[in-house]
Design an enzyme around this catalytic site. Structure first.
Site, PDB file in Angstrom:
ATOM      1  N   TYR A  29       0.820  -1.217   0.000  1.00 40.42           N
ATOM      2  CA  TYR A  29       0.000   0.000   0.000  1.00 40.42           C
ATOM      3  C   TYR A  29       0.855   1.269   0.000  1.00 40.42           C
ATOM      4  CZ  TYR A  29      -5.116  -0.371   0.359  1.00 40.42           C
ATOM      5  OH  TYR A  29      -6.454  -0.493   0.095  1.00 40.42           O
ATOM      6  N   GLU A  42       2.290   6.286  -7.099  1.00 41.63           N
ATOM      7  CA  GLU A  42       1.226   7.088  -7.701  1.00 41.63           C
ATOM      8  C   GLU A  42       1.466   8.578  -7.505  1.00 41.63           C
ATOM      9  OE1 GLU A  42      -2.582   5.600  -6.297  1.00 41.63           O
ATOM     10  OE2 GLU A  42      -1.847   3.547  -6.500  1.00 41.63           O
TER      11      GLU A  42
END
Lengths: 242, 302
Positions: free
Chosen positions: A164, A171
């Protein structure tokens, strides 16, 4: 009176049969869906590994796998539908947010802004997504056929701890590197004056998206941590009272 | 070694006549006092997970024996409906005017304190301001509220919604680069008629609803059409106040031809539909003879 009762129980039996057929169909469809997705992301993993081994560089990797990525990531929109019609017992909103953020990264950032497609951060989130999705979809597949190997359950509820945050970094770095190109080109933006009397600045929008990771990421992360505690350690977590 | 326990006897007298209304003996002193739990945040119920008892409920009419057990729940900090309404409506009124008068730091400095050259912008300001002044006056003089209070966090949620949207709409309508409606005077005139018609309609419904309920009471009755033609829509709709409200904002959207206004109208419509459906359902539950022709918010459709 007696015949009335008989008709009643006959209807009930028909209803129960219908329900059983429906749930068998649902399971069949979900199993097919999850096998397909597992296979799709495996194909992506193999393609990425093959590219890197053969070329020795990550440059051009995105273009090489982009069609496959776009297909399977977009197909995941079905998961929102699954939640909405009750096929899967997860919140529509949580699934919606997760799928939307993926669609956004693929179509509205990486695919639209060619100049950043060879950034390292792109490879980072692609690798993270691939590992995560293969684990997730195989977990669902095996759960549906009631034959879940412990190592897949372990992977599903432990890998995210590292994946995660790595994915978020990939991103965010990608969006950040795209900012100058967005500002210069004015893409996806609407300026005044226009007949709708509205304006939209994609550059500002991307900055707001980046900022939104701050409240959203911890919520999703802690949600997964709570799930993990419940599934792996059988702890009963009491959610906040409404 | 026994400890003496002090019991209290509690007498409740009528404040005016001094008649003895109630006498409770053997009342044990509470282990703690909770001054922060003022009446508005007290929820007293017969079942821990059940519905709250109402202020009007009478002890003798409750399904309890000679010993009654009540459960208390803290509803959290409360704020009065009137306060919330006044705050959430004053915001848009002032905020819109700030944009209308082009107060500094909103638009480019050369536009500070200038006025728009389009007459529809002046008209829009009058309509928007009229709408919120009407709402404020209705809050003070017309509405009769069932509940005194709502949870405190609602005021932040509501104000963000109203104030945020008001700023967003006002920014574009009063912008130096604003584009007037495509069909010019025709479009604006029709839009203004729709807006005024629906404002009067909405006000008529509020008056009709107020007259259903005697002052200070909380009775609920089925609303019916009155002599005022604007209330005849009660024949087809349970919550015509929302219907007229939607109409007003559609009129304002047409008048300003501004996408943010359309968006605000849509979001408001979704929320009002949810409320109308809930109200319609509770009417059906409470009244056996509720007219079957009525829909919650849009005649025959929704």
């Amino acid at each position: 009176m007696a015949s009335g009762e008989e008709d009643g129980s006959l209807d009930e039996k028909e209803n129960n049969n219908k329900k059983r057929i429906r749930s068998a169909l649902a399971t069949a469809w979900l199993t097919f869906y999850n096998i397909t997705m597992t296979a799709g992301w495996l194909v992506l993993a193999v393609a990425m590994a093959k590219f890197y081994i053969q070329r020795g560089t990550h440059k051009g990797l995105y273009r090489n796998i982009s069609k496959t990525l776009k297909f399977f990531q977009t197909f995941a929109l079905l998961e929102v539908v699954h939640c909405a019609v009750g096929l899967v017992r997860t919140s529509v909103i949580v699934t919606g947010v997760q799928v939307s953020s993926r669609i956004f990264m693929v179509w509205f950032v990486t695919n639209s802004i060619r100049q950043i497609q060879n950034e390292e951060s792109v490879v980072l989130f692609l690798v993270v997504w691939t590992v995560t999705e293969i684990t997730r979809y195989s977990f669902y597949t095996f759960s549906l056929i009631n034959h879940l190997p412990y190592f897949i359950k372990w992977a599903r509820y432990n890998m995210f701890i590292v994946m995660y945050p790595l994915g978020v970094i990939g991103e965010l770095m990608t969006i950040y590197s795209a900012l100058p190109y967005v500002q210069r080109s004015g893409m996806f933006s609407l300026r005044l004056p226009n007949k709708y009397n509205v304006s939209f600045d994609y550059y500002i929008f991307l900055i707001i998206i980046m900022l939104s990771y701050i409240p959203l990421f911890p919520q999703l992360y802690f949600h997964m941590l709570r799930q993990r505690r419940r599934v792996l350690h059988g702890e009963v977590i009491v959610e906040k009272d409404d | 070694w026994g400890r003496a326990v002090v019991f209290f006897e509690v007498e409740i007298l009528d404040a005016k006549t001094k008649d003895k209304l109630c006498f409770l003996d053997k009342v044990r002193p509470p282990p703690r006092v909770y001054p922060q739990w003022y009446p508005a945040r007290q929820s007293i119920r017969l079942d821990p997970k059940g519905k709250s008892l109402k202020d009007e409920d009478v002890l003798q009419q409750l399904p309890v024996g000679t010993t009654a057990t009540f459960y208390f729940r803290d509803l959290g900090a409360q704020i009065s409906w009137v306060t919330v309404f006044l705050t959430e409506y004053t915001g848009p009124l002032i905020i819109y005017l700030l944009f209308y008068f082009r107060v500094p730091f909103i638009y480019a400095p050369k536009y500070d304190f200038t006025t728009s050259k389009h007459w529809v912008v002046h008209l829009a300001c009058m309509c928007h301001s009229f709408h919120y002044v009407k709402r404020l006056l209705e809050t003070l003089f017309v509405h009769r509220f069932s509940h005194g209070t709502m949870p405190l966090r609602n005021i932040f949620k509501n104000c963000t919604y109203y104030w945020g949207f008001a700023a967003w709409m006002a920014y574009y309508i009063n912008h130096p680069l604003y584009t007037p409606p495509m069909y010019g005077e025709q479009q604006v005139t029709i839009a203004l008629m729709i807006f005024l018609f629906c404002q009067i309609g909405n006000f008529s419904i509020h008056i009709a609803l107020r007259n259903l309920r005697p002052p200070g009471s909380k009775t609920r009755k089925i609303p019916y059409p009155t002599k005022n033609p604007f209330t005849w829509v009660f024949l087809l709709v349970s919550c015509p106040n929302y219907t007229y409200e939607l109409g007003s904002w559609l009129g304002f959207t047409m008048m300003t031809q501004c996408l943010p206004v359309a968006f605000f109208t849509f979001v408001g419509f979704v929320q009002m539909t949810v409320w109308a459906k809930g109200k319609h359902r509770s009417y059906l539950k409470e009244f056996r003879d509720y007219p079957t022709l009525r829909s919650p918010i849009l005649p025959f459709i929704l």
